[in-house]
Design an enzyme around this catalytic site. Structure first.
Site, PDB file in Angstrom:
ATOM      1  CD  GLU A   1      74.207  82.860  71.179  1.00 37.88           C
ATOM      2  OE1 GLU A   1      73.235  82.103  71.227  1.00 37.88           O
ATOM      3  OE2 GLU A   1      75.081  82.751  70.299  1.00 37.88           O
TER       4      GLU A   1
ATOM      5  CG  ASP B   1      75.505  83.848  66.374  1.00 36.30           C
ATOM      6  OD1 ASP B   1      74.451  83.766  67.019  1.00 36.30           O
ATOM      7  OD2 ASP B   1      75.911  82.949  65.599  1.00 36.30           O
TER       8      ASP B   1
HETATM    9  C1  NOJ Z   1      72.880  81.613  67.949  1.00 36.24           C
HETATM   10  C2  NOJ Z   1      71.746  82.288  67.275  1.00 36.24           C
HETATM   11  O1  NOJ Z   1      71.035  83.042  68.224  1.00 36.24           O
HETATM   12  C3  NOJ Z   1      70.927  81.194  66.638  1.00 36.24           C
HETATM   13  O2  NOJ Z   1      69.690  81.676  66.171  1.00 36.24           O
HETATM   14  C4  NOJ Z   1      71.737  80.582  65.541  1.00 36.24           C
HETATM   15  O3  NOJ Z   1      71.029  79.496  64.971  1.00 36.24           O
HETATM   16  C5  NOJ Z   1      73.082  80.085  66.051  1.00 36.24           C
HETATM   17  N1  NOJ Z   1      73.708  81.000  66.944  1.00 36.24           N
HETATM   18  C6  NOJ Z   1      74.036  79.862  64.904  1.00 36.24           C
HETATM   19  O4  NOJ Z   1      74.447  81.088  64.388  1.00 36.24           O
END
Ligand code: NOJ
Length: 529
Positions: free
Chosen positions: A269, A206
């Site tokens: 991500e 993440d």
């Molecule tokens: C990216 C995640 O995919 C999202 O759902 C989340 O709110 C934020 N990061 C914070 O962790």
């Protein structure tokens, strides 16, 4: 970008990954929330489809301010989803079907309920104080700088007892970790080992671009043009994220992950807007194995835009790197709605393109049936982040609703007398069961595409070459396959190679000699003779 023929390919090269939003997939316990035992019950759906790996949305204990992206224990399982034994059983059962299990790792921030943060609040000299980003008030009082959180409010929360602000780039309940502190590195290396030793196949990481913050906490510069990948709320996150020091974290994790057999996958991500920065996360083949391609996610569904973003991506990635293609997720929404406006022709075509581009494809649960987003009425919404802040991003619940397995009142997702945590939509896609019974359905097309991809391109990143074609169309060769797509409202003559059509979206499961006239919003795959 060329495939690296000398190195044996890891399992994820050319793989089909499936993002499974645990709370919405299958509720075995009858509480309205999907859970780990529910996934085990329905694993055969994934093996029938042909997926190689499944990324589970957050499974760790959490107060759920942000549905698991606020972790309070990195080595546990959220009690509403199951326990460690269930996760072990899932890894084993999935493994028996040739499917690897990836977890979601959240290293940018913890929950405010995490014991590290609770300790950090106890005083300036607390053992875990420096695990987080603390700063004194600005000289005239108020937050230390201009950074904003994910709702558009100041990214700093004042803690009166200790007289300092802490940083939260997302919600107040998600304090950012301080990656300048070597102890944080050690903690996460232990967390990685804990899960890898249990047989977890890897992690989706993440906010991978966000870990380090500017050491001097400088103000973010203004954003010239609104663009979700470049910044929000009028600021470019040059100092609150995107720092060069983060790359060392991934080099360290890469050696750790590659030390396992088979190597464990690191999929980031990487929320960046240009191919150069995306490429930087692959390092010199020594950082992330895979990095999500958001310029592709946000591209318009049209020939010119897609051709451009694919060319730029392939041109930027280092030799041997494996691109990632995805079009839906739990934040950005579902491609059948976003890209296709529910048009079944476009949904089929998008699946054909996703599954034939060279690299790894990540499908989101429901993509396989062309599942649409659901208009969740305000009183039923669960996503706090998109409820707070007028300028915040659009409601994310619309892409997180339960999968409809059958047409019973509980949708085969939960018991018939249970209210699911988010409502089902009146989805024109119908249920998994209905589509399984219809060999012309999107589900069957998706399965055939995955099977074809495996038999023709499996296990490697095929060489991609764009071929000349009329405006509004996109024709490319990938491996021995020639993909021809008409992304326009008119029929277009697109001469293909002589020989039988292996798969077509318009009249699936059509085979026969290629008709040079390609119907609007349709595609076909032939093999180079
Ligand atoms: C990216 C995640 O995919 C999202 O759902 C989340 O709110 C934020 N990061 C914070 O962790």
């Amino acid at each position: 970008m060329t495939p690296d023929a000398a190195v044996p390919n890891p399992w994820w090269h050319g793989a089909v990954l499936y993002q499974l939003y645990v709370r919405s997939w299958r509720d075995s316990g009858g509480d309205g929330y999907g859970d780990l035992p529910g996934i085990i019950e329905r694993l055969d759906h994934l093996s029938w489809l042909g997926v190689d790996g499944v990324w589970l949305s957050p499974t760790m204990p959490s107060p759920d301010a942000d549905w698991g992206y606020d972790v309070s224990d990195y080595t546990g399982v959220h009690p509403e989803l199951g326990d460690l034994d269930d996760l072990d059983a899932l890894i084993e059962e999935a493994g028996r079907r040739g499917i690897r299990v990836l977890l979601d790792l959240v290293p940018n921030h913890t929950s405010a309920a995490h014991p590290w943060f609770v300790d950090a609040l106890s005083g300036r000299d607390a053992a875990h104080r420096e695990y987080y980003v603390w700063a004194d008030p600005a000289p005239g009082g108020g937050p230390p700088n201009n950074w904003k959180d994910a709702t558009g409010a100041p990214a700093w929360e004042f803690h009166a007892v200790t007289g300092q602000y802490y940083l939260h780039n997302f919600l107040i309940g998600q304090p950012d970790l301080n990656w300048w502190n070597p102890a944080v590195h050690r903690e996460f290396e232990d967390i990685l080992r804990f899960w890898f030793d249990r047989g977890v196949g890897g992690f989706r990481i993440d906010v991978a671009h966000g870990l380090y913050k500017d050491a001097e906490l400088r103000d973010n510069p203004p954003l010239e043009r609104e663009n979700p990948l470049e910044g929000r709320f009028g600021l470019r996150p040059v100092y609150s994220a995107n720092r060069p020091e983060t790359h060392q974290v991934f080099r360290d994790w890469r050696s750790l992950a590659d030390g396992y057999s088979p190597a464990r996958l690191l999929l980031g991500e990487t929320w960046v807007g240009d191919a150069g920065r995306l490429a930087s996360f692959y390092g010199a083949g020594d950082e992330l194995h895979l990095a999500f391609n958001f310029p592709f996610v946000f591209a318009e569904f049209g020939a010119e835009a897609l051709v451009g973003v694919v060319a730029t991506t392939l041109g930027a990635l280092p030799a041997g790197a494996c691109p990632v293609w995805t079009a839906s997720n739990h934040d950005v929404g579902r491609f059948p709605t976003r890209w296709c406006g529910g048009d079944p022709r476009k949904i089929r075509l998008a699946l054909l393109l996703l599954t034939t581009l060279p690299g790894t494809v990540v499908l989101y649960y429901g993509d396989e049936i062309g599942m649409a987003e659901v208009d969740v009425p305000p009183e039923l919404r669960r996503d706090v982040m998109t409820m707070e802040g007028a300028e915040s991003h659009p409601n994310r619940d619309r892409a997180r609703t339960p999968l409809r397995w059958d047409s019973s009142p509980g949708g085969g997702f939960t018991a018939d007398d249970v209210t699911p945590w988010l409502p089902f939509g009146a989805d024109p896609a119908g249920s998994v069961e209905q589509q399984r019974a219809d060999e012309d359905s999107v589900l069957w097309l998706c399965r055939r595409l995955i099977a074809l991809r495996k038999s023709e391109l499996g296990g490697r990143v095929a060489r991609y070459q764009r071929l000349d074609s009329p405006p509004g169309t996109w024709v490319y060769q990938t491996g021995a396959l020639v993909v021809a797509a008409n992304l326009s409202d008119d029929p277009v003559v697109v001469p293909g190679p002589a020989g039988p059509v292996l798969l077509a979206t318009a009249d699936s499961p059509a085979v026969g000699d290629a008709d040079p006239l390609l119907a609007p919003w349709s595609g076909r795959i032939t093999r180079q003779p």
